[in-house]
Motif scaffolding. Structure first.
Motif, PDB file in Angstrom:
ATOM      1  N   PRO A  98      79.027 -57.662 141.867  1.00  0.00           N
ATOM      2  CA  PRO A  98      78.417 -57.899 140.549  1.00  0.00           C
ATOM      3  C   PRO A  98      78.654 -59.338 140.106  1.00  0.00           C
ATOM      4  CG  PRO A  98      80.466 -56.669 140.319  1.00  0.00           C
ATOM      5  CD  PRO A  98      80.183 -56.756 141.793  1.00  0.00           C
ATOM      6  N   LEU A  99      77.930 -59.755 139.089  1.00  0.00           N
ATOM      7  CA  LEU A  99      78.135 -61.087 138.538  1.00  0.00           C
ATOM      8  C   LEU A  99      79.531 -61.185 137.932  1.00  0.00           C
ATOM      9  CD1 LEU A  99      74.659 -61.598 136.847  1.00  0.00           C
ATOM     10  CD2 LEU A  99      75.509 -62.741 138.907  1.00  0.00           C
ATOM     11  N   PRO A 100      80.194 -62.334 138.074  1.00  0.00           N
ATOM     12  CA  PRO A 100      81.558 -62.471 137.561  1.00  0.00           C
ATOM     13  C   PRO A 100      81.599 -62.397 136.039  1.00  0.00           C
ATOM     14  CG  PRO A 100      80.711 -64.597 138.295  1.00  0.00           C
ATOM     15  CD  PRO A 100      79.713 -63.572 138.724  1.00  0.00           C
ATOM     16  N   ILE A 101      82.722 -61.931 135.517  1.00  0.00           N
ATOM     17  CA  ILE A 101      82.885 -61.851 134.066  1.00  0.00           C
ATOM     18  C   ILE A 101      83.396 -63.166 133.498  1.00  0.00           C
ATOM     19  CG2 ILE A 101      83.278 -59.362 134.127  1.00  0.00           C
ATOM     20  CD1 ILE A 101      86.278 -59.937 133.794  1.00  0.00           C
ATOM     21  N   HIS A 102      83.747 -64.119 134.365  1.00  0.00           N
ATOM     22  CA  HIS A 102      84.182 -65.442 133.942  1.00  0.00           C
ATOM     23  C   HIS A 102      83.135 -66.486 134.330  1.00  0.00           C
ATOM     24  CE1 HIS A 102      88.139 -63.873 132.939  1.00  0.00           C
ATOM     25  NE2 HIS A 102      88.196 -63.305 134.136  1.00  0.00           N
ATOM     26  N   TRP A 103      83.189 -67.619 133.619  1.00  0.00           N
ATOM     27  CA  TRP A 103      82.262 -68.722 133.888  1.00  0.00           C
ATOM     28  C   TRP A 103      82.441 -69.221 135.309  1.00  0.00           C
ATOM     29  CZ3 TRP A 103      82.996 -73.815 135.290  1.00  0.00           C
ATOM     30  CH2 TRP A 103      81.932 -74.698 135.087  1.00  0.00           C
ATOM     31  N   ARG A 104      81.329 -69.534 135.958  1.00  0.00           N
ATOM     32  CA  ARG A 104      81.372 -70.044 137.334  1.00  0.00           C
ATOM     33  C   ARG A 104      80.260 -71.078 137.515  1.00  0.00           C
ATOM     34  NH1 ARG A 104      82.392 -66.862 141.861  1.00  0.00           N
ATOM     35  NH2 ARG A 104      83.727 -65.599 140.511  1.00  0.00           N
ATOM     36  N   CYS A 105      80.598 -72.214 138.084  1.00  0.00           N
ATOM     37  CA  CYS A 105      79.611 -73.232 138.473  1.00  0.00           C
ATOM     38  C   CYS A 105      80.169 -73.872 139.738  1.00  0.00           C
ATOM     39  CB  CYS A 105      79.409 -74.260 137.368  1.00  0.00           C
ATOM     40  SG  CYS A 105      78.089 -75.456 137.704  1.00  0.00           S
ATOM     41  N   SER A 106      79.759 -73.341 140.891  1.00  0.00           N
ATOM     42  CA  SER A 106      80.466 -73.646 142.136  1.00  0.00           C
ATOM     43  C   SER A 106      79.510 -73.888 143.289  1.00  0.00           C
ATOM     44  CB  SER A 106      81.398 -72.478 142.499  1.00  0.00           C
ATOM     45  OG  SER A 106      82.288 -72.187 141.450  1.00  0.00           O
ATOM     46  N   ASP A 107      79.913 -74.783 144.174  1.00  0.00           N
ATOM     47  CA  ASP A 107      79.178 -75.071 145.399  1.00  0.00           C
ATOM     48  C   ASP A 107      79.802 -74.286 146.548  1.00  0.00           C
ATOM     49  OD1 ASP A 107      78.552 -76.390 147.977  1.00  0.00           O
ATOM     50  OD2 ASP A 107      77.512 -77.850 146.736  1.00  0.00           O
ATOM     51  N   TYR A 108      78.954 -73.523 147.258  1.00  0.00           N
ATOM     52  CA  TYR A 108      79.366 -72.788 148.444  1.00  0.00           C
ATOM     53  C   TYR A 108      78.747 -73.472 149.661  1.00  0.00           C
ATOM     54  CZ  TYR A 108      80.915 -68.910 145.469  1.00  0.00           C
ATOM     55  OH  TYR A 108      81.563 -68.127 144.537  1.00  0.00           O
ATOM     56  N   GLY A 109      79.586 -73.830 150.645  1.00  0.00           N
ATOM     57  CA  GLY A 109      79.113 -74.479 151.856  1.00  0.00           C
ATOM     58  C   GLY A 109      79.107 -73.524 153.046  1.00  0.00           C
ATOM     59  N   GLY A 110      78.516 -73.989 154.130  1.00  0.00           N
ATOM     60  CA  GLY A 110      78.392 -73.136 155.301  1.00  0.00           C
ATOM     61  C   GLY A 110      77.538 -71.917 155.021  1.00  0.00           C
ATOM     62  N   TRP A 111      76.515 -72.089 154.184  1.00  0.00           N
ATOM     63  CA  TRP A 111      75.632 -70.971 153.853  1.00  0.00           C
ATOM     64  C   TRP A 111      74.957 -70.465 155.118  1.00  0.00           C
ATOM     65  CZ3 TRP A 111      70.017 -71.288 151.880  1.00  0.00           C
ATOM     66  CH2 TRP A 111      69.573 -70.014 151.490  1.00  0.00           C
ATOM     67  N   ASP A 112      74.899 -69.124 155.256  1.00  0.00           N
ATOM     68  CA  ASP A 112      74.283 -68.538 156.448  1.00  0.00           C
ATOM     69  C   ASP A 112      72.770 -68.426 156.352  1.00  0.00           C
ATOM     70  OD1 ASP A 112      73.862 -66.401 154.736  1.00  0.00           O
ATOM     71  OD2 ASP A 112      75.068 -64.962 155.879  1.00  0.00           O
ATOM     72  N   GLY A 113      72.187 -68.927 155.260  1.00  0.00           N
ATOM     73  CA  GLY A 113      70.735 -68.969 155.138  1.00  0.00           C
ATOM     74  C   GLY A 113      70.107 -67.746 154.535  1.00  0.00           C
ATOM     75  N   LYS A 114      70.906 -66.848 153.966  1.00  0.00           N
ATOM     76  CA  LYS A 114      70.354 -65.643 153.357  1.00  0.00           C
ATOM     77  C   LYS A 114      71.112 -65.312 152.075  1.00  0.00           C
ATOM     78  CE  LYS A 114      69.580 -60.684 154.194  1.00  0.00           C
ATOM     79  NZ  LYS A 114      69.782 -59.551 155.137  1.00  0.00           N
ATOM     80  N   ALA A 115      70.367 -65.029 150.987  1.00  0.00           N
ATOM     81  CA  ALA A 115      70.972 -64.593 149.727  1.00  0.00           C
ATOM     82  C   ALA A 115      70.116 -63.469 149.161  1.00  0.00           C
ATOM     83  CB  ALA A 115      71.050 -65.743 148.732  1.00  0.00           C
ATOM     84  N   THR A 116      70.755 -62.357 148.825  1.00  0.00           N
ATOM     85  CA  THR A 116      70.037 -61.194 148.308  1.00  0.00           C
ATOM     86  C   THR A 116      70.538 -60.855 146.912  1.00  0.00           C
ATOM     87  OG1 THR A 116      69.635 -60.281 150.507  1.00  0.00           O
ATOM     88  CG2 THR A 116      69.489 -58.763 148.661  1.00  0.00           C
ATOM     89  N   LEU A 117      69.603 -60.758 145.982  1.00  0.00           N
ATOM     90  CA  LEU A 117      69.894 -60.394 144.595  1.00  0.00           C
ATOM     91  C   LEU A 117      69.200 -59.067 144.318  1.00  0.00           C
ATOM     92  CD1 LEU A 117      70.205 -63.520 144.856  1.00  0.00           C
ATOM     93  CD2 LEU A 117      69.507 -63.667 142.470  1.00  0.00           C
ATOM     94  N   ARG A 118      69.923 -58.127 143.725  1.00  0.00           N
ATOM     95  CA  ARG A 118      69.370 -56.815 143.422  1.00  0.00           C
ATOM     96  C   ARG A 118      69.444 -56.556 141.921  1.00  0.00           C
ATOM     97  NH1 ARG A 118      72.237 -56.354 148.209  1.00  0.00           N
ATOM     98  NH2 ARG A 118      71.035 -55.544 149.992  1.00  0.00           N
ATOM     99  N   PHE A 119      68.356 -55.999 141.384  1.00  0.00           N
ATOM    100  CA  PHE A 119      68.257 -55.648 139.972  1.00  0.00           C
ATOM    101  C   PHE A 119      67.869 -54.166 139.884  1.00  0.00           C
ATOM    102  CE2 PHE A 119      66.586 -59.979 140.742  1.00  0.00           C
ATOM    103  CZ  PHE A 119      67.587 -60.733 140.135  1.00  0.00           C
ATOM    104  N   PRO A 120      68.825 -53.264 140.086  1.00  0.00           N
ATOM    105  CA  PRO A 120      68.491 -51.835 140.172  1.00  0.00           C
ATOM    106  C   PRO A 120      67.770 -51.294 138.947  1.00  0.00           C
ATOM    107  CG  PRO A 120      70.708 -52.236 141.000  1.00  0.00           C
ATOM    108  CD  PRO A 120      70.253 -53.514 140.374  1.00  0.00           C
ATOM    109  N   GLY A 121      68.154 -51.773 137.762  1.00  0.00           N
ATOM    110  CA  GLY A 121      67.502 -51.281 136.558  1.00  0.00           C
ATOM    111  C   GLY A 121      66.025 -51.610 136.493  1.00  0.00           C
ATOM    112  N   ARG A 122      65.629 -52.681 137.162  1.00  0.00           N
ATOM    113  CA  ARG A 122      64.207 -53.053 137.237  1.00  0.00           C
ATOM    114  C   ARG A 122      63.515 -52.430 138.436  1.00  0.00           C
ATOM    115  NH1 ARG A 122      64.575 -59.475 137.101  1.00  0.00           N
ATOM    116  NH2 ARG A 122      66.689 -59.443 136.244  1.00  0.00           N
TER     117      ARG A 122
END
Length: 297
Positions: free
Chosen positions: A202-226
């Motif tokens: 789930p989305l973090p409950i604290h503020w986050r603004c971060s760079d992630y490296g070594g990305w594997d080229g895939k990101a999946t976001l799910r919105f079950p309520g929608r």
């Protein structure tokens, strides 16, 4: 086809994409079966030309912040004005505040172009080629150095997503950049499990603004309520993801990009290949492709 300056629509089966070329060459909306999978541009923000209200905008000729509003490359210093008040730093380059030229090539295809000539810093030509099929939006970005000197480049896209209570995020990465004062991103470390999205979370409950490296080229976001979600895929040049989430806001961002945030101000002077800076000779180009795949849950 005729040039289009303000608005165009792409349609293919259940998918619909709206583009706003005059507002920073942006995506204004993206839907599957009428369900938004990116935060849509409101009528008020469209009328105001507010690029911070779009669904996604391009980051060219680099992604994220320039520390001190300047960097030095091959002995020459390049300065930039702050461009996102109240922030004190220049952020996301120069393409997102400019109107782009657009042509609709087919019901599901369009190309957006931008020419920037600034002898004091960046001169470049940028192209975004959008191809919509019944299963995905493919976005090919190409940047050409049109100046008379070598210059460091990077690029990316900045999608915004509505923050639902049941949202989950998943993307593979191997490293994490620590935050520094004033919104800057600094030292790279091995990815701590506490901030990992290598498995859906789930989305973090604290503020986050971060760079992630070594990305594997895939990101999946799910919105079950929608009843929907979206998978973003990036090819080899896209090695980083910038993740932004503020629990006080109703939006969050997962931003695929080629260069690490802050890469243009590293002490090693562009010497770390993990930072993803692309040095282009005069007339040379770099390109990369993102694929956005909405799905129903």
């Amino acid at each position: 086809m005729a040039e289009i300056s303000e608005h165009l629509e792409l349609r293919a089966g259940p998918l619909a994409v709206d583009l706003a070329p005059h507002i920073g060459g942006s995506v204004a909306g993206f839907r599957i079966d009428g369900i938004d999978v990116m935060r849509p541009l409101s009528d008020a923000n469209r009328q105001a030309g507010n690029v911070l209200g779009v669904a996604s905008f391009p980051m060219i000729p680099f992604a994220n912040r320039i520390g001190g509003n300047a960097f030095t490359f091959e002995g020459q210093r390049y300065g930039f004005a702050a461009n996102n008040p109240p922030e004190i730093y220049h952020v996301h380059g120069t393409a997102w505040h400019r109107p782009w030229t657009a042509e609709q090539l087919a019901p599901g295809q369009a190309v957006l172009t931008l020419e920037v000539a600034d002898p004091s810093s960046y001169s470049y030509r940028a192209e975004q080629r959008f191809t919509l099929t019944e299963s995905a939006l493919e976005l090919a970005t190409r940047v050409t150095n049109t100046s008379e000197r070598r210059m460091p480049f990077g690029f990316g896209h900045h999608p915004w997503f509505d923050r639902d209570a049941d949202t989950t995020v998943e993307f593979g990465a191997t490293s994490f950049h620590l935050n520094e004062p004033e919104g800057m991103i600094g030292q790279r470390v091995s990815l701590p499990p506490e901030v990992s999205f290598n498995t859906a979370a789930p989305l973090p409950i604290h503020w986050r603004c971060s760079d992630y490296g070594g990305w594997d080229g895939k990101a999946t976001l799910r919105f079950p309520g929608r009843g929907a979600g979206i998978t973003m895929r990036g090819d080899a040049p896209y090695r980083h993801v910038m993740f932004y989430a503020d629990p006080a806001l109703n939006v969050f961002c997962v931003e695929p990009q080629t260069n690490a945030s802050g890469a243009f101000n590293r002490p090693d002077g562009f010497g770390d290949p993990e930072d993803g800076v692309i040095v282009l000779e005069p007339g040379e180009s770099a390109e990369g492709t993102l694929r956005f795949e909405p799905f129903r849950i």
